[in-house]
Write a protein that holds these residues in place. Structure first.
Motif, PDB file in Angstrom:
ATOM      1  N   LEU A 215       1.463  -6.399   8.671  1.00 50.35           N
ATOM      2  CA  LEU A 215       2.379  -6.301   7.258  1.00 50.35           C
ATOM      3  C   LEU A 215       3.563  -7.336   7.889  1.00 50.35           C
ATOM      4  CD1 LEU A 215       2.404  -2.423   6.258  1.00 50.35           C
ATOM      5  CD2 LEU A 215       0.789  -4.368   5.785  1.00 50.35           C
ATOM      6  N   ASP A 216       3.693  -8.168   6.714  1.00 52.90           N
ATOM      7  CA  ASP A 216       5.026  -9.211   6.991  1.00 52.90           C
ATOM      8  C   ASP A 216       5.478  -9.244   5.582  1.00 52.90           C
ATOM      9  OD1 ASP A 216       6.410 -10.980   7.885  1.00 52.90           O
ATOM     10  OD2 ASP A 216       4.910 -12.397   8.561  1.00 52.90           O
ATOM     11  N   GLY A 217       6.536  -9.683   5.693  1.00 54.16           N
ATOM     12  CA  GLY A 217       7.416  -9.967   4.263  1.00 54.16           C
ATOM     13  C   GLY A 217       7.927  -8.590   3.937  1.00 54.16           C
ATOM     14  N   SER A 218       7.690  -8.427   2.441  1.00 53.65           N
ATOM     15  CA  SER A 218       8.033  -6.939   1.974  1.00 53.65           C
ATOM     16  C   SER A 218       6.850  -6.295   1.564  1.00 53.65           C
ATOM     17  CB  SER A 218       8.806  -7.391   0.511  1.00 53.65           C
ATOM     18  OG  SER A 218      10.176  -8.175   1.060  1.00 53.65           O
ATOM     19  N   SER A 219       5.631  -6.539   2.204  1.00 48.99           N
ATOM     20  CA  SER A 219       4.505  -5.955   1.920  1.00 48.99           C
ATOM     21  C   SER A 219       4.433  -4.543   2.203  1.00 48.99           C
ATOM     22  CB  SER A 219       3.214  -6.785   2.560  1.00 48.99           C
ATOM     23  OG  SER A 219       3.440  -6.624   4.193  1.00 48.99           O
ATOM     24  N   ARG A 220       3.416  -3.777   1.689  1.00 51.36           N
ATOM     25  CA  ARG A 220       3.255  -2.523   1.856  1.00 51.36           C
ATOM     26  C   ARG A 220       1.825  -1.948   1.894  1.00 51.36           C
ATOM     27  NH1 ARG A 220       5.022   0.901  -2.982  1.00 51.36           N
ATOM     28  NH2 ARG A 220       4.506   2.484  -1.470  1.00 51.36           N
ATOM     29  N   ALA A 221       1.642  -1.032   2.592  1.00 54.20           N
ATOM     30  CA  ALA A 221       0.081  -0.528   2.747  1.00 54.20           C
ATOM     31  C   ALA A 221       0.368   0.797   2.741  1.00 54.20           C
ATOM     32  CB  ALA A 221      -0.699  -0.984   4.063  1.00 54.20           C
ATOM     33  N   SER A 222      -1.091   1.711   2.294  1.00 59.74           N
ATOM     34  CA  SER A 222      -0.814   2.864   2.248  1.00 59.74           C
ATOM     35  C   SER A 222      -2.497   3.462   2.662  1.00 59.74           C
ATOM     36  CB  SER A 222      -0.599   3.982   1.130  1.00 59.74           C
ATOM     37  OG  SER A 222      -1.277   3.700   0.073  1.00 59.74           O
ATOM     38  N   TYR A 223      -2.356   4.687   3.361  1.00 60.59           N
ATOM     39  CA  TYR A 223      -3.865   5.279   3.577  1.00 60.59           C
ATOM     40  C   TYR A 223      -3.620   6.766   3.468  1.00 60.59           C
ATOM     41  CZ  TYR A 223      -8.140   5.719   5.830  1.00 60.59           C
ATOM     42  OH  TYR A 223      -9.560   5.965   6.442  1.00 60.59           O
ATOM     43  N   ASP A 224      -4.261   7.322   2.382  1.00 59.24           N
ATOM     44  CA  ASP A 224      -4.660   8.709   2.048  1.00 59.24           C
ATOM     45  C   ASP A 224      -6.142   9.094   2.121  1.00 59.24           C
ATOM     46  OD1 ASP A 224      -4.436  11.117   0.766  1.00 59.24           O
ATOM     47  OD2 ASP A 224      -3.625  10.489  -0.958  1.00 59.24           O
ATOM     48  N   GLY A 225      -6.186   9.756   3.421  1.00 61.55           N
ATOM     49  CA  GLY A 225      -7.447  10.245   3.895  1.00 61.55           C
ATOM     50  C   GLY A 225      -7.547  11.606   4.002  1.00 61.55           C
ATOM     51  N   SER A 226      -8.462  12.155   3.332  1.00 66.03           N
ATOM     52  CA  SER A 226      -8.991  13.574   3.186  1.00 66.03           C
ATOM     53  C   SER A 226     -10.412  13.843   3.889  1.00 66.03           C
ATOM     54  CB  SER A 226      -8.853  14.242   1.777  1.00 66.03           C
ATOM     55  OG  SER A 226      -7.557  14.203   1.343  1.00 66.03           O
ATOM     56  N   VAL A 227     -10.615  14.875   4.553  1.00 66.27           N
ATOM     57  CA  VAL A 227     -11.994  15.250   5.185  1.00 66.27           C
ATOM     58  C   VAL A 227     -11.933  16.899   4.879  1.00 66.27           C
ATOM     59  CG1 VAL A 227     -13.159  15.646   7.230  1.00 66.27           C
ATOM     60  CG2 VAL A 227     -11.620  13.662   7.179  1.00 66.27           C
TER      61      VAL A 227
END
Length: 325
Positions: A215-227
């Motif tokens: 992730l560079d700049g003002s980027s965003r990531a998310s990970y919502d993982g349910s088992v």
């Protein structure tokens, strides 16, 4: 209840909706819906707006049947802003499915994939498209797996807009195995959001999740993982790992692992790491005469490629590694 009635009942995603915890819902344009839904399937139990949207918009389904024992490769590309693909993969079949981007700019693109995997089938699903300027894209996958089937889902995402990939996987019989590997390479104001529900509905089922972010700049990531491991599903095995390298001070990542386990003889793990490029590795390379910028690129490339090295040799692995090159 048809998809149109159900999506109107749910309304637009809201801030307190757990399925959209990290997503900038204010950026979703309110769609105009047709007068009636042409699909009469019952969607009364569906809760995800993105899963309903293509059906409610009367996306014409593209159905492909892969026969028992077949060995096939396929390219799938949606030519409209809303798409619906149904794949029925036969018993013992081997299939390699690559998903291509629709590069026509729309305010919102939404695709749904219903994938039914037969007993003993071996399937890879992947996409590794060049960076695009699509402002907002949803992709929803509903994957149902029979006994001793394997699905490997792999993706590289990059671009200038906002994307959301949602996956509901149902491991419905003994020996079913699901594996997902994703890599986000983001910069500027780009965002990538993943939401997974993996249902272990039978004993001795396996799921593996690996997500990596650059992730560079003002980027965003998310990970919502349910088992979710059902009662009586003995010896179910699940692992989840999210690794992130922040290349700027303004980039960010959000991770929410959820385990719902209704049986005690199982093995489920999760982990999350966030950091910068390893300073010791940088020093090692630079001290041996490698320019700093070259050393940085080497470390980034290695981090990215390690996401997909464990895959068996296949069209997916070749395509993913070529994309990183």
């Amino acid at each position: 209840m048809d998809a149109l009635s159900r999506i109107k009942q749910l309304g637009m995603p809201r801030r307190n909706d757990e399925l959209w915890t990290f997503f900038p819902i204010a950026k979703i344009p309110a769609p105009e819906f047709p007068d009636a839904c042409t699909c009469d399937e019952d969607f009364s139990q569906e809760t995800d707006f993105a899963a309903l949207l293509p059906i409610a918009q009367n996306a014409r389904p593209m159905v492909r049947d892969i026969p028992d024992g077949a060995n096939e490769m396929a390219l799938i590309k949606c030519n409209n802003d809303f798409g619906h693909t149904v794949l029925n993969i036969g018993k013992g079949a081997k299939a390699s499915i690559e998903i291509l981007d629709n590069k026509v700019l729309h305010a919102l693109d939404a695709e749904r994939f219903d994938i039914n995997v037969g007993e003993g089938a071996d399937v890879e699903i992947f996409f590794a498209n060049p960076a695009n300027d699509l402002p907002l894209r949803f992709r929803h996958f509903r994957i149902s797996q029979a006994a001793k089937s394997t699905v490997r889902f792999s993706a590289i995402e990059r671009g200038n807009g906002i994307s959301r990939v949602s996956i509901d996987t149902f491991l419905n019989a003994e020996g079913a195995n699901f594996e997902i590997r994703t890599l986000n390479v983001l910069s500027g104001n780009a965002e990538s959001h993943h939401r997974l529900h993996i249902y272990h509905n039978a004993p001795e089922t396996t799921s593996t999740q690996l997500s990596r972010n650059l992730l560079d700049g003002s980027s965003r990531a998310s990970y919502d993982g349910s088992v979710i491991v059902g009662n009586g599903c003995t010896k179910a095995n699940s692992s989840q790992l999210v690794n992130t390298i922040l290349l700027s001070e303004d980039s960010s990542v959000s991770v929410k692992p959820v385990l719902k386990i209704y049986h005690d003889d199982v093995e489920c793990t999760h982990g999350n790491t966030v950091g910068e490029l390893d300073a010791e590795q940088m020093f090692y390379l630079v001290s041996r005469g490698i320019p700093q910028e070259t050393a940085k690129k080497m470390l980034i490339s290695s981090f990215a490629k390690e996401t997909f090295y464990p895959l068996p040799d296949s069209p997916a692995k070749k395509r993913l590694l070529q994309n990183i090159q």
